[in-house]
Enzyme design. Sequence first.
Site: not given
Ligand code: ATP
Length: 316
Positions: A21, A109, A111, A113-114, A116, A118-119, A151
């Site tokens: 997202k 990517p 961490a 901000g997309m 991942g 939550s997806a 999210d």
């Molecule tokens: P947010 O949803 O908080 O904006 P984001 O999109 O910046 O997060 P994500 O890729 O969701 O970042 O990952 C945030 C942190 O969650 C990662 O640093 C990782 O340690 C942890 N994490 C737990 N499960 C997962 C997963 N399935 N995929 C990615 N990261 C995960």
Amino acid sequence: MAGNPRSTPEAPPVMVRVAAKLNLALGVGPLGEDGYHRLATVFEAVGIYDQISVSARSDDRIRVTVEGPQAEMVPQDHTNLACRAAELMRERWAGPHLGADIQISKSIPVAGGMAGGSADAAGTLLACSVLWDLDTGPDDLQQLAADLGSDVPFALVGGVALGRGRGEHLVPVISRGTHHWVFATSERGLSTPTVYRRFDELGGAGGDWVPTALIAALTSGDVETVSHCLGNDLQDAALDLRPDLSAVLRTGVEAGALAGLVSGSGPTVAFLVGEEAAGRTVAKALVELDQVDDVRVVRGPVPGAQLLPGTLQARM
Ligand code: ATP
């Protein structure tokens, strides 16, 4: 359920794909009593996907493995959001005897901000409901998703939606036409809580107002007007933590993007372009930058978590 031949380890896996997202607008209001900021955000699901494959086990363990270029940044234990999703679904809807192997092929990517993680949680909810043959409807999945994270509900539905509260109260937004996006990603992730903390330290100037001009522009389908309405209250905080991203924003816009903004809590930077050819020009300029590790040219909006074609037929 136990004894169901479709829920045995021999049955073909359930395959789901789920999109990343972008927040077209992210209005950050005051802290609520739950310790989370009140938000008014417009999400768009974009064509960067994780793929999740879930198969049954003969024991009651839930295991997760992750593959992809950033796999080493993702926990492969019970703190992985996908694992937590399977555990929650089992606790509320299935039985403690059920196990699952979850394989995540990661392209969103980490961490970045997309959303991942939550997806992956959303994709796992859908996959487990099929794997374990559960009678969960869309509202049940949405409830589980909201309990897993702010999210996750949007990742289930995709498209374009207004999110209120922590982002989990969703209303669909009518968005006409296709958006062409260029994403510049950075392997050095930004932690979402750190960005919110810096937002507060900088004075927390924002507000959770509904972005009515953006919603009207999306409905009209006028991409140029949409580009004028993009905004992210977390952008200054993200740029304060990663000043090198300012040059990324500048480069994309100078190369012809209609607008650029930090995606969610960053460090991914998103550019809206008028058409695909302009996207390629912008991408070419961005790959030259040291602070950009990868560039993706994709479209939005796209649907949320979806079973891969053939998954149900293979399990008949
Ligand atoms: P947010 O949803 O908080 O904006 P984001 O999109 O910046 O997060 P994500 O890729 O969701 O970042 O990952 C945030 C942190 O969650 C990662 O640093 C990782 O340690 C942890 N994490 C737990 N499960 C997962 C997963 N399935 N995929 C990615 N990261 C995960």
